[in-house]
Each structure stands twice: as structure tokens, then as C-alpha cells.
Write a protein that holds these residues in place. Structure first.
Motif, PDB file in Angstrom:
ATOM      1  N   TRP A  34       0.852  -1.196   0.000  1.00 20.61           N
ATOM      2  CA  TRP A  34       0.000   0.000   0.000  1.00 20.61           C
ATOM      3  C   TRP A  34       0.881   1.237   0.000  1.00 20.61           C
ATOM      4  O   TRP A  34       1.816   1.350   0.803  1.00 20.61           O
ATOM      5  N   TYR A  35       0.574   2.150  -0.938  1.00 22.79           N
ATOM      6  CA  TYR A  35       1.333   3.379  -1.096  1.00 22.79           C
ATOM      7  C   TYR A  35       0.414   4.585  -0.934  1.00 22.79           C
ATOM      8  O   TYR A  35      -0.790   4.502  -1.187  1.00 22.79           O
ATOM      9  N   LYS A  36       1.005   5.714  -0.569  1.00 23.56           N
ATOM     10  CA  LYS A  36       0.291   7.011  -0.553  1.00 23.56           C
ATOM     11  C   LYS A  36       1.067   7.981  -1.436  1.00 23.56           C
ATOM     12  O   LYS A  36       2.306   8.024  -1.380  1.00 23.56           O
ATOM     13  N   GLN A  37       0.323   8.726  -2.242  1.00 28.92           N
ATOM     14  CA  GLN A  37       0.941   9.711  -3.112  1.00 28.92           C
ATOM     15  C   GLN A  37       0.348  11.083  -2.834  1.00 28.92           C
ATOM     16  O   GLN A  37      -0.863  11.276  -2.925  1.00 28.92           O
ATOM     17  N   LEU A  45       5.802   4.185   0.315  1.00 28.50           N
ATOM     18  CA  LEU A  45       5.308   2.919   0.836  1.00 28.50           C
ATOM     19  C   LEU A  45       4.790   3.091   2.262  1.00 28.50           C
ATOM     20  O   LEU A  45       5.467   3.649   3.122  1.00 28.50           O
ATOM     21  N   LEU A  46       3.568   2.586   2.508  1.00 32.06           N
ATOM     22  CA  LEU A  46       2.966   2.653   3.838  1.00 32.06           C
ATOM     23  C   LEU A  46       3.103   1.321   4.568  1.00 32.06           C
ATOM     24  O   LEU A  46       3.527   1.263   5.708  1.00 32.06           O
ATOM     25  N   ILE A  47       2.657   0.268   3.895  1.00 32.29           N
ATOM     26  CA  ILE A  47       2.618  -1.057   4.523  1.00 32.29           C
ATOM     27  C   ILE A  47       2.898  -2.106   3.452  1.00 32.29           C
ATOM     28  O   ILE A  47       2.425  -1.983   2.321  1.00 32.29           O
ATOM     29  N   LEU A  74      -7.151  -1.722   3.405  1.00 35.87           N
ATOM     30  CA  LEU A  74      -6.415  -0.723   4.177  1.00 35.87           C
ATOM     31  C   LEU A  74      -7.415   0.086   4.980  1.00 35.87           C
ATOM     32  O   LEU A  74      -8.419   0.560   4.431  1.00 35.87           O
ATOM     33  N   ASN A  75      -7.155   0.215   6.262  1.00 34.98           N
ATOM     34  CA  ASN A  75      -7.983   1.045   7.130  1.00 34.98           C
ATOM     35  C   ASN A  75      -7.125   2.151   7.734  1.00 34.98           C
ATOM     36  O   ASN A  75      -5.972   1.917   8.108  1.00 34.98           O
ATOM     37  N   ALA A  90      -0.797  -2.321  -4.519  1.00 35.92           N
ATOM     38  CA  ALA A  90       0.009  -2.958  -5.567  1.00 35.92           C
ATOM     39  C   ALA A  90       0.182  -4.420  -5.191  1.00 35.92           C
ATOM     40  O   ALA A  90       0.372  -4.745  -4.011  1.00 35.92           O
ATOM     41  N   GLY A  91       0.087  -5.278  -6.187  1.00 34.88           N
ATOM     42  CA  GLY A  91       0.276  -6.702  -5.955  1.00 34.88           C
ATOM     43  C   GLY A  91       1.504  -7.190  -6.707  1.00 34.88           C
ATOM     44  O   GLY A  91       1.740  -6.796  -7.845  1.00 34.88           O
ATOM     45  N   HIS A  92       2.265  -8.023  -6.027  1.00 33.89           N
ATOM     46  CA  HIS A  92       3.475  -8.597  -6.635  1.00 33.89           C
ATOM     47  C   HIS A  92       3.308 -10.106  -6.743  1.00 33.89           C
ATOM     48  O   HIS A  92       2.887 -10.757  -5.789  1.00 33.89           O
TER      49      HIS A  92
END
Lengths: 114, 115
Positions: A34-37, A45-47, A74-75, A90-92
Motif C-alpha cells: 500500500w502506497y500514498k501519493q 510505501l505505507l505497509i 487498508l484502514n 500494488a500486488g506482486h
């Protein structure tokens, strides 16, 4: 290119409210990120989540790796003005042949109403 | 400030032209990643280099190419530009080679406008 389904597309909330967003895919992933822009900047990157069912927190943020490996959540609790921005999942995945792919969600835009 | 630098900040060019975007990773980082962010396609992973070698390839067009130099800086070359190539191009870097496991630090981006 492919994008993951992320919902909601946008959220308008008041300061102090809790926020929930999710990301779904038709394929399985090994890692969820999980990202924040913020406007005019690159994602941060957050988590990161590495195992199905994993629940990870980072301050007021909590994210979960779905048990089917096809979704993540995400909460954000007790939102504050600096939470404003666009959140991306994002998924890897790594295929049996060793090919890697990193796919991003469509984004959730969070706005805090005064 | 993530420590990743990208130049130029803005680039305006015409269709059919070729441009080069430059990225300097954080000190000590061996991996460099390139991403494209556009309104219709969202954020797309293009390519990763690790210590000078191509490591992972995403949705990178054949008209685009990248390389990582011995000093670890990287360049993304975009040729035969089309209107649809207008986008923000981000570079990110990380310490190791894990596309999905390493924390990536993103630069401020280069905004490309193709007229």
C-alpha cells in the motif's frame, strides 16, 4: 496495462473519521503493498504484506492480506488532514517460470472536508 | 526528500522525437525501477535494473529502453514519441533486488508532454 480494482475511487470524509478501502484482483499475489501519493510527489510505501491472512499496522494504518490472496484492505483510523492524498495498492506475483509482475490499483483519492 | 533525484523535472517535445530521462538512486541503492503514471493507464511498472543488469520487465514498450550505468545512475530512453506517451515518469530505488519485497523510494518524477 492491467490495473487492480480499487474501491472506492474517492472518499470525502470529516477529520476524525475512520477510512476503509480495498483492492481486488482476479489473480493471486505473493505480496500486497500500500502506497500514498501526495500531489506533485512520488508514491511512498505505507505497509507491505507478505502472507495470506496477515494483518499489519503502521500507526493509525492497518492493512490485511486477504485469505484468498486476491484482495487486500487498508484502514485508516481517526483521520487527520495530512492523510489527504491518493492511496494505491500494488500486488506482486512470481510465476512458475520466475517471471515477476508488479501491478497497481486504480487509486483511492481521500479528501477531508473541513 | 526520498534521496532519489530525477532530471529534468519537465520535458515538452513533439511527436516522433526521442528523449532521455535520468535518475540517480539513493546512495548505496543497487536497484533502480522505472514507472509510468498516466490518467488513463494509472501507475505502470516498466522495468527494473539491479547492479547494472536488467532484472524484471513490466509493461515497457519496445520504443522505450533503459540502462543502468556503473555508477548506478539510470536512464530511460523514449523514442518515436506519441501523444499517448505524455505522462509522469517515476524512478525509484531500493537497496536490494526484490521487486515486491524491497522498500522502494520514489523520486519526484519527470513530467513528459508530447505535443
Amino acid at each position: 496495462g492491467q490495473q487492480l480494482n480499487q474501491s472506492p475511487q474517492s472518499m470525502f470524509i470529516q477529520e476524525g473519521e475512520d477510512v476503509s478501502m480495498n483492492c481486488t484482483s482476479s489473480s493471486i499475489f505473493n505480496t500486497w503493498l500500500w502506497y500514498k501519493q501526495d500531489p506533485g510527489e512520488g508514491p511512498v510505501l505505507l505497509i507491505a504484506l507478505y502472507k495470506a491472512g496477515e494483518l499489519t499496522s503502521n500507526g493509525r494504518l492497518t492493512a490485511q492480506f486477504g485469505t484468498t490472496r486476491k484482495d487486500s484492505f487498508l484502514n485508516i483510523s481517526a483521520s487527520i488532514p495530512s492523510d489527504v492524498g491518493i492511496y494505491f495498492c500494488a500486488g506482486h506475483a512470481i510465476s512458475n517460470f520466475g517471471n515477476e509482475k508488479l501491478t497497481f490499483g486504480t487509486g483511492t483519492r481521500l479528501t477531508i472536508i473541513p | 526528500d526520498s534521496g532519489v533525484t530525477q532530471t529534468p523535472k519537465h520535458l515538452i517535445t513533439a511527436t516522433g522525437q526521442r528523449v532521455t530521462l535520468r535518475c540517480s538512486p539513493r546512495s548505496g541503492d543497487l536497484s533502480v525501477y522505472w514507472y509510468q503514471q498516466s490518467l488513463d493507464q494509472g501507475l505502470q511498472f516498466l522495468i527494473q535494473y539491479y547492479n547494472g543488469e536488467e532484472r524484471a520487465k513490466g509493461n515497457i514498450l519496445e520504443r522505450f529502453s533503459a540502462q543502468q550505468f556503473p555508477d548506478l545512475h539510470s536512464e530511460l530512453n523514449l523514442s518515436s514519441l506519441e501523444l499517448g506517451d505524455s505522462a509522469l515518469y517515476f524512478c525509484a530505488s531500493s537497496g536490494n533486488r526484490g521487486l515486491g519485497t524491497d522498500t522502494q523510494y520514489f523520486g519526484p518524477g519527470t513530467r513528459l508532454t508530447v505535443l
